[in-house]
Motif scaffolding. Sequence first.
Motif, PDB file in Angstrom:
ATOM      1  N   UNK A   1       0.846  -1.201   0.000  1.00  0.00           N
ATOM      2  CA  UNK A   1       0.000   0.000   0.000  1.00  0.00           C
ATOM      3  C   UNK A   1       0.874   1.241   0.000  1.00  0.00           C
ATOM      4  N   UNK A   2       1.929   1.261   0.798  1.00  0.00           N
ATOM      5  CA  UNK A   2       2.841   2.401   0.830  1.00  0.00           C
ATOM      6  C   UNK A   2       3.519   2.632  -0.511  1.00  0.00           C
ATOM      7  N   UNK A   3       3.943   1.555  -1.162  1.00  0.00           N
ATOM      8  CA  UNK A   3       4.613   1.681  -2.453  1.00  0.00           C
ATOM      9  C   UNK A   3       3.665   2.214  -3.524  1.00  0.00           C
TER      10      UNK A   3
ATOM     11  N   UNK B   1       2.813   5.937  -2.684  1.00  0.00           N
ATOM     12  CA  UNK B   1       3.940   6.815  -2.986  1.00  0.00           C
ATOM     13  C   UNK B   1       4.128   6.999  -4.479  1.00  0.00           C
ATOM     14  N   UNK B   2       3.952   5.924  -5.233  1.00  0.00           N
ATOM     15  CA  UNK B   2       4.077   5.996  -6.685  1.00  0.00           C
ATOM     16  C   UNK B   2       2.988   6.882  -7.276  1.00  0.00           C
ATOM     17  N   UNK B   3       1.742   6.692  -6.835  1.00  0.00           N
ATOM     18  CA  UNK B   3       0.643   7.525  -7.336  1.00  0.00           C
ATOM     19  C   UNK B   3       0.845   8.993  -6.970  1.00  0.00           C
ATOM     20  N   UNK B   4       1.264   9.246  -5.747  1.00  0.00           N
ATOM     21  CA  UNK B   4       1.502  10.633  -5.330  1.00  0.00           C
ATOM     22  C   UNK B   4       2.630  11.251  -6.145  1.00  0.00           C
ATOM     23  N   UNK B   5       3.667  10.473  -6.422  1.00  0.00           N
ATOM     24  CA  UNK B   5       4.759  10.974  -7.246  1.00  0.00           C
ATOM     25  C   UNK B   5       4.289  11.321  -8.648  1.00  0.00           C
ATOM     26  N   UNK B   6       3.420  10.489  -9.210  1.00  0.00           N
ATOM     27  CA  UNK B   6       2.877  10.783 -10.535  1.00  0.00           C
ATOM     28  C   UNK B   6       2.009  12.043 -10.519  1.00  0.00           C
ATOM     29  N   UNK B   7       1.227  12.209  -9.475  1.00  0.00           N
ATOM     30  CA  UNK B   7       0.330  13.363  -9.386  1.00  0.00           C
ATOM     31  C   UNK B   7       1.115  14.653  -9.204  1.00  0.00           C
ATOM     32  N   UNK B   8       2.107  14.645  -8.324  1.00  0.00           N
ATOM     33  CA  UNK B   8       2.812  15.882  -7.976  1.00  0.00           C
ATOM     34  C   UNK B   8       4.000  16.145  -8.898  1.00  0.00           C
ATOM     35  N   UNK B   9       4.809  15.135  -9.158  1.00  0.00           N
ATOM     36  CA  UNK B   9       6.062  15.354  -9.887  1.00  0.00           C
ATOM     37  C   UNK B   9       6.051  14.817 -11.308  1.00  0.00           C
ATOM     38  N   UNK B  10       5.164  13.891 -11.605  1.00  0.00           N
ATOM     39  CA  UNK B  10       5.147  13.286 -12.925  1.00  0.00           C
ATOM     40  C   UNK B  10       5.971  12.024 -13.019  1.00  0.00           C
ATOM     41  N   UNK B  11       6.601  11.594 -11.912  1.00  0.00           N
ATOM     42  CA  UNK B  11       7.390  10.368 -11.895  1.00  0.00           C
ATOM     43  C   UNK B  11       7.455   9.846 -10.467  1.00  0.00           C
ATOM     44  N   UNK B  12       7.813   8.581 -10.319  1.00  0.00           N
ATOM     45  CA  UNK B  12       7.952   7.968  -9.003  1.00  0.00           C
ATOM     46  C   UNK B  12       9.318   8.264  -8.405  1.00  0.00           C
TER      47      UNK B  12
ATOM     48  N   UNK C   1      11.501   2.340  -5.560  1.00  0.00           N
ATOM     49  CA  UNK C   1      10.709   1.495  -4.668  1.00  0.00           C
ATOM     50  C   UNK C   1      10.791   1.940  -3.213  1.00  0.00           C
ATOM     51  N   UNK C   2      11.980   2.128  -2.702  1.00  0.00           N
ATOM     52  CA  UNK C   2      12.142   2.522  -1.300  1.00  0.00           C
ATOM     53  C   UNK C   2      11.579   3.921  -1.067  1.00  0.00           C
ATOM     54  N   UNK C   3      11.849   4.839  -1.969  1.00  0.00           N
ATOM     55  CA  UNK C   3      11.314   6.195  -1.846  1.00  0.00           C
ATOM     56  C   UNK C   3       9.801   6.214  -1.869  1.00  0.00           C
TER      57      UNK C   3
END
Length: 84
Positions: free
Chosen positions: A12-14, A17-28, A31-33
Amino acid sequence: MGIESILVFLIVGAVAGWLAGLIVSGFGFGLIGNIVIGVIGALIAGYLFPALGITLGTGILAAILHSTIGAVILLVLIRIVKQA
């Protein structure tokens, strides 16, 4: 907490985090981040949503949505602090 719970927590965390990265920055963020951002986002949303009286339901999809919203809040705050 069993190994299954920890595994679901990390997945769930991964995803969050990936979805939030796509929404805010456009990339993930790797995995650890993504896991770290998703888990911190879940903590933020877990504190903020009950204080505001917001419920998103139960289940894994609600957990992902909950964590993603918290992670987006985290990334936006980090972006604002970095620009200041």
